[in-house]
Design a protein around this motif. Structure first.
Motif, PDB file in Angstrom:
ATOM      1  N   THR A  49      62.460  40.785 -64.380  1.00  0.00           N
ATOM      2  CA  THR A  49      62.274  41.837 -65.375  1.00  0.00           C
ATOM      3  C   THR A  49      62.201  41.183 -66.743  1.00  0.00           C
ATOM      4  OG1 THR A  49      63.506  43.403 -64.016  1.00  0.00           O
ATOM      5  CG2 THR A  49      63.236  43.938 -66.357  1.00  0.00           C
ATOM      6  N   VAL A  50      61.060  41.300 -67.400  1.00  0.00           N
ATOM      7  CA  VAL A  50      60.796  40.551 -68.630  1.00  0.00           C
ATOM      8  C   VAL A  50      60.437  41.506 -69.749  1.00  0.00           C
ATOM      9  CG1 VAL A  50      59.328  38.798 -69.721  1.00  0.00           C
ATOM     10  CG2 VAL A  50      59.978  38.551 -67.309  1.00  0.00           C
ATOM     11  N   GLU A  51      61.021  41.253 -70.932  1.00  0.00           N
ATOM     12  CA  GLU A  51      60.527  41.895 -72.149  1.00  0.00           C
ATOM     13  C   GLU A  51      60.151  40.805 -73.145  1.00  0.00           C
ATOM     14  OE1 GLU A  51      61.281  45.317 -75.539  1.00  0.00           O
ATOM     15  OE2 GLU A  51      62.950  44.734 -74.238  1.00  0.00           O
ATOM     16  N   LEU A  52      58.942  40.908 -73.661  1.00  0.00           N
ATOM     17  CA  LEU A  52      58.426  39.965 -74.646  1.00  0.00           C
ATOM     18  C   LEU A  52      58.466  40.638 -76.012  1.00  0.00           C
ATOM     19  CD1 LEU A  52      56.943  37.286 -75.343  1.00  0.00           C
ATOM     20  CD2 LEU A  52      54.805  38.454 -74.780  1.00  0.00           C
ATOM     21  N   LEU A  53      59.196  40.026 -76.959  1.00  0.00           N
ATOM     22  CA  LEU A  53      59.331  40.564 -78.310  1.00  0.00           C
ATOM     23  C   LEU A  53      58.523  39.727 -79.282  1.00  0.00           C
ATOM     24  CD1 LEU A  53      63.213  41.078 -78.399  1.00  0.00           C
ATOM     25  CD2 LEU A  53      61.483  42.809 -77.890  1.00  0.00           C
ATOM     26  N   GLU A  54      57.657  40.359 -80.039  1.00  0.00           N
ATOM     27  CA  GLU A  54      56.845  39.668 -81.045  1.00  0.00           C
ATOM     28  C   GLU A  54      56.988  40.396 -82.377  1.00  0.00           C
ATOM     29  OE1 GLU A  54      54.635  37.742 -83.576  1.00  0.00           O
ATOM     30  OE2 GLU A  54      55.133  36.919 -81.600  1.00  0.00           O
ATOM     31  N   ALA A  55      57.322  39.631 -83.430  1.00  0.00           N
ATOM     32  CA  ALA A  55      57.542  40.237 -84.740  1.00  0.00           C
ATOM     33  C   ALA A  55      56.262  40.780 -85.365  1.00  0.00           C
ATOM     34  CB  ALA A  55      58.192  39.221 -85.672  1.00  0.00           C
ATOM     35  N   ALA A  56      55.130  40.124 -85.122  1.00  0.00           N
ATOM     36  CA  ALA A  56      53.859  40.545 -85.714  1.00  0.00           C
ATOM     37  C   ALA A  56      53.316  41.780 -84.998  1.00  0.00           C
ATOM     38  CB  ALA A  56      52.851  39.399 -85.641  1.00  0.00           C
ATOM     39  N   PRO A  57      52.342  42.443 -85.587  1.00  0.00           N
ATOM     40  CA  PRO A  57      51.757  43.620 -84.922  1.00  0.00           C
ATOM     41  C   PRO A  57      50.995  43.286 -83.651  1.00  0.00           C
ATOM     42  CG  PRO A  57      51.276  43.625 -87.284  1.00  0.00           C
ATOM     43  CD  PRO A  57      51.832  42.282 -86.963  1.00  0.00           C
ATOM     44  N   ARG A  58      50.645  41.995 -83.457  1.00  0.00           N
ATOM     45  CA  ARG A  58      49.850  41.594 -82.291  1.00  0.00           C
ATOM     46  C   ARG A  58      50.382  40.281 -81.748  1.00  0.00           C
ATOM     47  NH1 ARG A  58      47.143  43.634 -86.248  1.00  0.00           N
ATOM     48  NH2 ARG A  58      45.691  45.358 -85.909  1.00  0.00           N
ATOM     49  N   LEU A  59      50.088  40.018 -80.482  1.00  0.00           N
ATOM     50  CA  LEU A  59      50.429  38.729 -79.898  1.00  0.00           C
ATOM     51  C   LEU A  59      49.563  37.634 -80.516  1.00  0.00           C
ATOM     52  CD1 LEU A  59      50.707  39.581 -76.081  1.00  0.00           C
ATOM     53  CD2 LEU A  59      52.535  39.518 -77.785  1.00  0.00           C
ATOM     54  N   GLY A  60      49.997  36.378 -80.353  1.00  0.00           N
ATOM     55  CA  GLY A  60      49.116  35.281 -80.739  1.00  0.00           C
ATOM     56  C   GLY A  60      49.775  34.122 -81.441  1.00  0.00           C
ATOM     57  N   GLY A  61      50.798  34.371 -82.260  1.00  0.00           N
ATOM     58  CA  GLY A  61      51.377  33.259 -83.007  1.00  0.00           C
ATOM     59  C   GLY A  61      50.312  32.586 -83.867  1.00  0.00           C
ATOM     60  N   ARG A  62      50.198  31.254 -83.758  1.00  0.00           N
ATOM     61  CA  ARG A  62      49.195  30.542 -84.550  1.00  0.00           C
ATOM     62  C   ARG A  62      47.794  30.651 -83.944  1.00  0.00           C
ATOM     63  NH1 ARG A  62      53.480  27.013 -85.493  1.00  0.00           N
ATOM     64  NH2 ARG A  62      52.747  25.318 -84.169  1.00  0.00           N
ATOM     65  N   LEU A  63      47.652  31.457 -82.895  1.00  0.00           N
ATOM     66  CA  LEU A  63      46.333  31.876 -82.416  1.00  0.00           C
ATOM     67  C   LEU A  63      46.162  33.379 -82.638  1.00  0.00           C
ATOM     68  CD1 LEU A  63      46.523  29.092 -80.808  1.00  0.00           C
ATOM     69  CD2 LEU A  63      45.070  30.194 -79.123  1.00  0.00           C
ATOM     70  N   GLY A  64      46.922  33.910 -83.563  1.00  0.00           N
ATOM     71  CA  GLY A  64      46.898  35.351 -83.786  1.00  0.00           C
ATOM     72  C   GLY A  64      45.649  35.822 -84.502  1.00  0.00           C
ATOM     73  N   THR A  65      45.429  37.121 -84.451  1.00  0.00           N
ATOM     74  CA  THR A  65      44.263  37.750 -85.076  1.00  0.00           C
ATOM     75  C   THR A  65      44.704  38.986 -85.845  1.00  0.00           C
ATOM     76  OG1 THR A  65      43.781  39.213 -83.205  1.00  0.00           O
ATOM     77  CG2 THR A  65      42.808  37.008 -83.139  1.00  0.00           C
ATOM     78  N   TRP A  66      43.826  39.459 -86.726  1.00  0.00           N
ATOM     79  CA  TRP A  66      44.063  40.700 -87.449  1.00  0.00           C
ATOM     80  C   TRP A  66      42.721  41.288 -87.866  1.00  0.00           C
ATOM     81  CZ3 TRP A  66      45.670  35.869 -88.894  1.00  0.00           C
ATOM     82  CH2 TRP A  66      44.980  35.272 -89.957  1.00  0.00           C
TER      83      TRP A  66
END
Length: 503
Positions: A49-66
């Motif tokens: 059972t996994v929950e992934l928490l990301e502070a930004a509005p989208r996944l990606g980190g330094r491969l993120g998009t907007w």
């Protein structure tokens, strides 16, 4: 020796999934970049059972998009910056095959030259793939390595590139800077600029503060020990469409919860496992915790966490002492008109004060290509991997544009219609003498694992591959505790072709 090595072998004798009624295996993964998504994907598909928490509005980190709206009203997707998907990124590619078994969303970028105003451009990608043969071909074909220049090279020092060993190399060279190492090689000024300095900057560090041992490790991974050559692929479209949306669907298919806009505020170890505070939301609890954030975010998270220095005293000290990388700036330009068609989609730049690379996104990415085709324009990204600390974002962008006009005079005639620019300070640093204190995946904080491109591992890797490797290793440590078989891991040879046997 040059074929991929199995670093973590399959274990068919162990269960491949946790039992469906196992409630102990809940995992919280903090950070939705490549490392966090990799760990979450492996764990979710194994039944945890996994929950992934990301502070930004989208996944990606330094491969993120907007999203961005251009002056002409076009809605476009902007990315954090160009990334090369090298062929020896075996772990990353194995993870990406979960969303595209044939990796059809990747395409060969072709050659990628290094350009300078001082010397004729060179392209190091069209070389044999076999180590040693590629080195011989480089010396033979490159004008940066002429016979009279090679006579001045200190062969004993230069052979350190072929003697890489994950223990000995760091023991012998981690106290030196890359600048000191390159001085000892004795290569010509041209050879040093066109190959080695470009290489060091690509890791968001300058040769004046980059560990010589880290530099030798990267030489081994990308060139002297790499059986795939310097071939580099890129996604055919923007990352949200090709990577992050598919991964979100895959994680949810496996029962994982993906929560964006959820900044972890603190982590506390208690009798029932880890409690993770979330800004504006309820506290999450889990037996297992994977922290897959960048260095500044990880440091801030632990500093905000009550009694963390008691929970994981060694880890707390290690993270507090970690160096940061150089600041870097990325600018996406939408232009009226185009540069010369002869320019490669990606070009490395050397000996400019600010500019390190130029990417022509309208020649590699479908969304940018569509806009350029409709308007007769171009989409050009300028990147400085290690820029001055005291310069503003706007000044850095202006200087990069000025330097590109010096390299490509026709660029000066283009009308820049819009600019999306960002100055970052979240790249990892690899200062001399810091390797011994760099934390690894498994920590002294019970049940807490780390993942990211800054985390130590003896498996040859860097950048996106290091993120994926440590993500899998973090997942594997959770699987080990749950009695489940590990995810296999492949890599290049762990040691250089001339490395001595350990005794």
């Amino acid at each position: 020796m040059f074929s991929p090595h199995t670093v973590v072998a399959p274990r068919p004798d162990l269960p491949q999934r946790v039992p469906d009624d196992r409630s102990s295996g809940k995992v919280v993964v903090v950070g939705g970049g490549l490392a966090g998504v990799t760990a979450a994907t492996v764990l979710a598909e194994r039944g945890l059972t996994v929950e992934l928490l990301e502070a930004a509005p989208r996944l990606g980190g330094r491969l993120g998009t907007w999203p961005r709206t251009l002056p002409d009203g076009t809605e476009v997707t902007v990315e954090h910056g160009y990334h090369g998907f090298f062929r020896q990124y075996y772990t990353l590619r194995d993870v990406l095959r979960r969303i595209d078994p044939d990796l059809a969303f990747l395409r060969d970028v072709g050659g990628y030259p290094v350009e300078s105003r001082e010397w004729e451009s060179e392209d190091f990608s069209d070389l044999p793939t076999t180590p040693l043969a590629n080195l011989a071909a480089l010396v033979w074909k490159s004008p940066s390595f002429r016979l009279r220049d090679l006579r001045k090279v200190d062969g004993r020092e230069a052979l350190a590139m072929l003697r890489y060993d994950p223990v000995r190399t760091f023991a012998e060279h981690d106290h030196r800077t890359t600048a000191e190492l390159l001085d000892s090689f004795g290569f010509s000024e041209r050879g040093r600029a066109m190959l080695f300095e470009v290489f060091a900057h690509s890791f968001f560090n300058t040769e004046q503060r980059y560990s010589a041992a880290e530099f030798l490790a990267m030489c081994h991974f990308y060139f002297t020990g790499n059986p795939e050559g310097l071939g580099m692929d890129v996604p055919t479209d923007q990352y949200a469409a090709t990577i992050w949306d598919p991964f979100t669907r895959l994680l949810e298919k496996h029962g994982a919860t993906v929560t964006t806009g959820a900044r972890a505020t603190m982590v506390v170890d208690g009798p029932g496992g880890w409690s993770v505070g979330v800004d504006g939301g309820p506290t999450r609890t889990a037996r297992h915790l994977v922290v897959a954030t960048d260095v500044p975010a990880t440091r801030a998270l632990f500093e905000r966490s009550p009694a963390f220095a008691t929970t994981g005293p060694r880890l707390a000290g290690q993270v507090a002492e970690l160096p940061g990388g150089e600041p870097y700036v990325v600018a996406r330009l939408w232009c009226r008109g185009d540069v010369d068609a002869a320019h490669a989609p990606f070009t490395g730049v050397t000996r400019e004060r600010i500019l390190d690379s130029v990417t022509l996104f309208h020649r590699i990415e479908a969304e940018s290509a569509a806009w350029a085709s409709r308007t007769g324009g171009s989409v050009i990204e300028l990147h400085s991997y290690a820029c001055p600390h005291d310069a503003s974002r706007d000044d850095l962008v202006a200087e990069m544009r000025h330097e590109l006009a010096g390299l490509w005079p026709e660029f000066a005639a283009l009308e820049v219609l819009d600019v999306d620019a960002h100055l970052y300070d979240n790249a990892p640093g690899f200062d001399p003498g810091t390797h011994a204190r760099r934390p690894g995946v498994v920590t002294d904080a019970r049940g807490l694992r780390l993942a990211g491109d800054w985390v130590a591992t003896e498996i040859p890797s860097a950048l996106m591959e290091r993120a994926a490797v440590t993500g899998v290793l973090a997942a594997n440590d959770v699987l080990r505790e749950e009695g489940v078989a590990p995810e296999p891991v492949r890599s290049i040879a762990p040691r250089g072709v001339l490395a001595r046997a350990r005794g």
